[in-house]
Design a protein around this motif. Structure first.
Motif, PDB file in Angstrom:
ATOM      1  N   LYS A   1     -30.768 -42.189  -9.522  1.00  0.00           N
ATOM      2  CA  LYS A   1     -29.625 -41.520 -10.132  1.00  0.00           C
ATOM      3  C   LYS A   1     -29.028 -40.547  -9.117  1.00  0.00           C
ATOM      4  CE  LYS A   1     -28.617 -38.704 -14.159  1.00  0.00           C
ATOM      5  NZ  LYS A   1     -29.186 -38.002 -15.287  1.00  0.00           N
ATOM      6  N   PRO A   2     -27.691 -40.538  -8.946  1.00  0.00           N
ATOM      7  CA  PRO A   2     -27.102 -39.598  -7.989  1.00  0.00           C
ATOM      8  C   PRO A   2     -27.256 -38.144  -8.452  1.00  0.00           C
ATOM      9  CG  PRO A   2     -25.384 -40.732  -9.211  1.00  0.00           C
ATOM     10  CD  PRO A   2     -26.693 -41.352  -9.620  1.00  0.00           C
ATOM     11  N   LEU A   3     -27.370 -37.255  -7.485  1.00  0.00           N
ATOM     12  CA  LEU A   3     -27.528 -35.837  -7.792  1.00  0.00           C
ATOM     13  C   LEU A   3     -26.191 -35.213  -8.154  1.00  0.00           C
ATOM     14  CD1 LEU A   3     -29.931 -34.691  -4.961  1.00  0.00           C
ATOM     15  CD2 LEU A   3     -30.455 -34.974  -7.364  1.00  0.00           C
ATOM     16  N   PRO A   4     -26.174 -34.319  -9.146  1.00  0.00           N
ATOM     17  CA  PRO A   4     -24.952 -33.563  -9.425  1.00  0.00           C
ATOM     18  C   PRO A   4     -24.629 -32.664  -8.226  1.00  0.00           C
ATOM     19  CG  PRO A   4     -26.608 -33.208 -11.136  1.00  0.00           C
ATOM     20  CD  PRO A   4     -27.248 -33.984 -10.049  1.00  0.00           C
ATOM     21  N   THR A   5     -23.361 -32.554  -7.911  1.00  0.00           N
ATOM     22  CA  THR A   5     -22.943 -31.815  -6.727  1.00  0.00           C
ATOM     23  C   THR A   5     -21.874 -30.796  -7.103  1.00  0.00           C
ATOM     24  OG1 THR A   5     -23.346 -33.803  -5.425  1.00  0.00           O
ATOM     25  CG2 THR A   5     -22.067 -32.089  -4.376  1.00  0.00           C
ATOM     26  N   VAL A   6     -21.942 -29.626  -6.476  1.00  0.00           N
ATOM     27  CA  VAL A   6     -20.890 -28.628  -6.623  1.00  0.00           C
ATOM     28  C   VAL A   6     -20.256 -28.396  -5.258  1.00  0.00           C
ATOM     29  CG1 VAL A   6     -21.841 -27.443  -8.630  1.00  0.00           C
ATOM     30  CG2 VAL A   6     -22.507 -26.706  -6.369  1.00  0.00           C
ATOM     31  N   LYS A   7     -18.989 -28.101  -5.280  1.00  0.00           N
ATOM     32  CA  LYS A   7     -18.258 -27.807  -4.051  1.00  0.00           C
ATOM     33  C   LYS A   7     -18.116 -26.295  -3.946  1.00  0.00           C
ATOM     34  CE  LYS A   7     -14.094 -29.111  -1.558  1.00  0.00           C
ATOM     35  NZ  LYS A   7     -12.844 -29.885  -1.647  1.00  0.00           N
ATOM     36  N   VAL A   8     -18.515 -25.767  -2.815  1.00  0.00           N
ATOM     37  CA  VAL A   8     -18.454 -24.331  -2.556  1.00  0.00           C
ATOM     38  C   VAL A   8     -17.385 -24.114  -1.495  1.00  0.00           C
ATOM     39  CG1 VAL A   8     -19.738 -22.334  -1.749  1.00  0.00           C
ATOM     40  CG2 VAL A   8     -20.894 -24.084  -3.093  1.00  0.00           C
ATOM     41  N   ILE A   9     -16.395 -23.275  -1.796  1.00  0.00           N
ATOM     42  CA  ILE A   9     -15.276 -23.064  -0.879  1.00  0.00           C
ATOM     43  C   ILE A   9     -15.223 -21.601  -0.453  1.00  0.00           C
ATOM     44  CG2 ILE A   9     -12.777 -23.219  -0.580  1.00  0.00           C
ATOM     45  CD1 ILE A   9     -12.835 -25.360  -2.811  1.00  0.00           C
ATOM     46  N   TYR A  10     -15.225 -21.391   0.861  1.00  0.00           N
ATOM     47  CA  TYR A  10     -15.083 -20.060   1.438  1.00  0.00           C
ATOM     48  C   TYR A  10     -13.702 -19.996   2.102  1.00  0.00           C
ATOM     49  CZ  TYR A  10     -15.376 -16.454   5.050  1.00  0.00           C
ATOM     50  OH  TYR A  10     -15.115 -15.384   5.868  1.00  0.00           O
ATOM     51  N   THR A  11     -12.917 -18.997   1.744  1.00  0.00           N
ATOM     52  CA  THR A  11     -11.579 -18.821   2.297  1.00  0.00           C
ATOM     53  C   THR A  11     -11.429 -17.406   2.842  1.00  0.00           C
ATOM     54  OG1 THR A  11     -10.724 -20.325   0.608  1.00  0.00           O
ATOM     55  CG2 THR A  11      -9.106 -19.034   1.811  1.00  0.00           C
ATOM     56  N   ASN A  12     -10.950 -17.297   4.082  1.00  0.00           N
ATOM     57  CA  ASN A  12     -10.689 -16.007   4.713  1.00  0.00           C
ATOM     58  C   ASN A  12      -9.272 -16.063   5.278  1.00  0.00           C
ATOM     59  OD1 ASN A  12     -10.621 -13.657   6.154  1.00  0.00           O
ATOM     60  ND2 ASN A  12     -12.390 -14.093   7.430  1.00  0.00           N
ATOM     61  N   ILE A  13      -8.347 -15.392   4.609  1.00  0.00           N
ATOM     62  CA  ILE A  13      -6.951 -15.364   5.041  1.00  0.00           C
ATOM     63  C   ILE A  13      -6.627 -13.960   5.507  1.00  0.00           C
ATOM     64  CG2 ILE A  13      -4.539 -15.705   4.355  1.00  0.00           C
ATOM     65  CD1 ILE A  13      -5.577 -17.706   2.276  1.00  0.00           C
ATOM     66  N   ASP A  14      -6.161 -13.843   6.732  1.00  0.00           N
ATOM     67  CA  ASP A  14      -5.805 -12.551   7.348  1.00  0.00           C
ATOM     68  C   ASP A  14      -6.961 -11.555   7.300  1.00  0.00           C
ATOM     69  OD1 ASP A  14      -3.219 -13.407   7.981  1.00  0.00           O
ATOM     70  OD2 ASP A  14      -2.430 -12.787   6.026  1.00  0.00           O
ATOM     71  N   GLY A  15      -8.176 -12.028   7.380  1.00  0.00           N
ATOM     72  CA  GLY A  15      -9.342 -11.143   7.430  1.00  0.00           C
ATOM     73  C   GLY A  15      -9.687 -10.468   6.129  1.00  0.00           C
ATOM     74  N   ASN A  16      -9.180 -10.975   4.980  1.00  0.00           N
ATOM     75  CA  ASN A  16      -9.436 -10.305   3.702  1.00  0.00           C
ATOM     76  C   ASN A  16     -10.792 -10.669   3.079  1.00  0.00           C
ATOM     77  OD1 ASN A  16      -8.978 -12.924   2.897  1.00  0.00           O
ATOM     78  ND2 ASN A  16      -7.465 -12.405   1.340  1.00  0.00           N
ATOM     79  N   ASN A  17     -11.535 -11.611   3.674  1.00  0.00           N
ATOM     80  CA  ASN A  17     -12.823 -12.031   3.120  1.00  0.00           C
ATOM     81  C   ASN A  17     -13.788 -12.328   4.265  1.00  0.00           C
ATOM     82  OD1 ASN A  17     -14.813 -12.835   1.364  1.00  0.00           O
ATOM     83  ND2 ASN A  17     -13.900 -14.804   0.897  1.00  0.00           N
ATOM     84  N   LYS A  18     -13.990 -11.344   5.112  1.00  0.00           N
ATOM     85  CA  LYS A  18     -14.875 -11.531   6.262  1.00  0.00           C
ATOM     86  C   LYS A  18     -16.329 -11.561   5.815  1.00  0.00           C
ATOM     87  CE  LYS A  18     -11.916  -9.375   9.695  1.00  0.00           C
ATOM     88  NZ  LYS A  18     -11.778  -8.331  10.691  1.00  0.00           N
ATOM     89  N   PRO A  19     -17.182 -12.321   6.536  1.00  0.00           N
ATOM     90  CA  PRO A  19     -18.613 -12.304   6.219  1.00  0.00           C
ATOM     91  C   PRO A  19     -19.194 -10.899   6.397  1.00  0.00           C
ATOM     92  CG  PRO A  19     -18.091 -14.101   7.711  1.00  0.00           C
ATOM     93  CD  PRO A  19     -16.868 -13.257   7.598  1.00  0.00           C
ATOM     94  N   VAL A  20     -20.142 -10.548   5.531  1.00  0.00           N
ATOM     95  CA  VAL A  20     -20.745  -9.219   5.542  1.00  0.00           C
ATOM     96  C   VAL A  20     -22.241  -9.377   5.811  1.00  0.00           C
ATOM     97  CG1 VAL A  20     -21.195  -7.172   4.144  1.00  0.00           C
ATOM     98  CG2 VAL A  20     -19.066  -8.432   3.849  1.00  0.00           C
ATOM     99  N   LYS A  21     -22.775  -8.568   6.743  1.00  0.00           N
ATOM    100  CA  LYS A  21     -24.214  -8.563   7.001  1.00  0.00           C
ATOM    101  C   LYS A  21     -24.916  -7.887   5.833  1.00  0.00           C
ATOM    102  CE  LYS A  21     -25.470  -9.967  11.201  1.00  0.00           C
ATOM    103  NZ  LYS A  21     -26.403 -11.030  11.435  1.00  0.00           N
ATOM    104  N   ILE A  22     -25.986  -8.498   5.352  1.00  0.00           N
ATOM    105  CA  ILE A  22     -26.723  -7.932   4.226  1.00  0.00           C
ATOM    106  C   ILE A  22     -28.215  -7.920   4.527  1.00  0.00           C
ATOM    107  CG2 ILE A  22     -25.055  -8.583   2.458  1.00  0.00           C
ATOM    108  CD1 ILE A  22     -27.077 -10.890   1.860  1.00  0.00           C
ATOM    109  N   ASP A  23     -28.941  -7.157   3.736  1.00  0.00           N
ATOM    110  CA  ASP A  23     -30.387  -7.060   3.860  1.00  0.00           C
ATOM    111  C   ASP A  23     -31.017  -7.809   2.691  1.00  0.00           C
ATOM    112  OD1 ASP A  23     -32.968  -6.349   4.450  1.00  0.00           O
ATOM    113  OD2 ASP A  23     -32.776  -4.294   3.705  1.00  0.00           O
ATOM    114  N   LYS A  24     -31.683  -8.932   2.957  1.00  0.00           N
ATOM    115  CA  LYS A  24     -32.252  -9.758   1.888  1.00  0.00           C
ATOM    116  C   LYS A  24     -33.359  -9.041   1.116  1.00  0.00           C
ATOM    117  CE  LYS A  24     -31.439 -14.437   3.538  1.00  0.00           C
ATOM    118  NZ  LYS A  24     -32.078 -15.697   3.968  1.00  0.00           N
TER     119      LYS A  24
END
Length: 160
Positions: free
Chosen positions: A87-110
């Motif tokens: 049986k095929p696995l259910p799949t989700v699409k994850v979309i990351y969008t960064n326009i003009d630097g408004n969603n830059k990656p952030v360093k975090i402490d796990k």
């Protein structure tokens, strides 16, 4: 006396009803973090725009089995046809969008992070439960191996 009893009964019923919480509105969290050990499926980089999309498979294969069919060619050579079914696995699409630097990656402490889902836990969960959990949080982030969190949007892909 009768009016006092009816008033008290109505007040008690109102108080009891107000304590019942709907499961849907039980909790609206702030941030949910999902471990992502995969590379982007698609990545588009423009002068002022970055778009990455990931495909996350939820759950594990069930009814997986291997069928081997042997055949002998006219020249006498033995060949094997191997067919994997499941049986095929259910799949989700994850979309990351960064326009003009408004969603830059952030360093975090796990270590100090709450509300964290590992990629191993995704393999053991169901798609419906995962989508319900995601809906309970305002922000959803994926975390890569360098501990950078990217705010994303998640959508369910139709099954084939």
């Amino acid at each position: 006396m009768k009016k006092l009893l009816i008033t008290f009964l109505c007040f008690f019923m109102y108080l009891a009803q107000s304590q019942i919480k709907s499961e849907i509105n039980l909790y609206k969290g702030e941030n949910l973090y999902i471990e992502n050990s995969f590379f982007p499926k698609n990545k588009t980089i423009d002068a002022n725009k970055i778009i990455e999309s990931y495909l996350l498979e939820i759950g594990s294969l069930c009814n997986e089995k291997k069928n081997i069919k042997f055949e002998v060619l006219p020249n006498g050579k033995l060949i094997r046809n191997i067919v994997m079914t499941g049986k095929p696995l259910p799949t989700v699409k994850v979309i990351y969008t960064n326009i003009d630097g408004n969603n830059k990656p952030v360093k975090i402490d796990k270590i100090n992070m709450q509300n964290f889902i590992t990629s191993e836990e995704l393999k053991n969960s169901s798609i419906d439960n995962f989508l319900w959990i995601v809906s309970q949080f305002k922000n959803v982030y994926i975390i890569n191996s360098e501990n950078e969190a990217k705010k994303v949007q998640i959508e369910r892909l139709p099954a084939l």
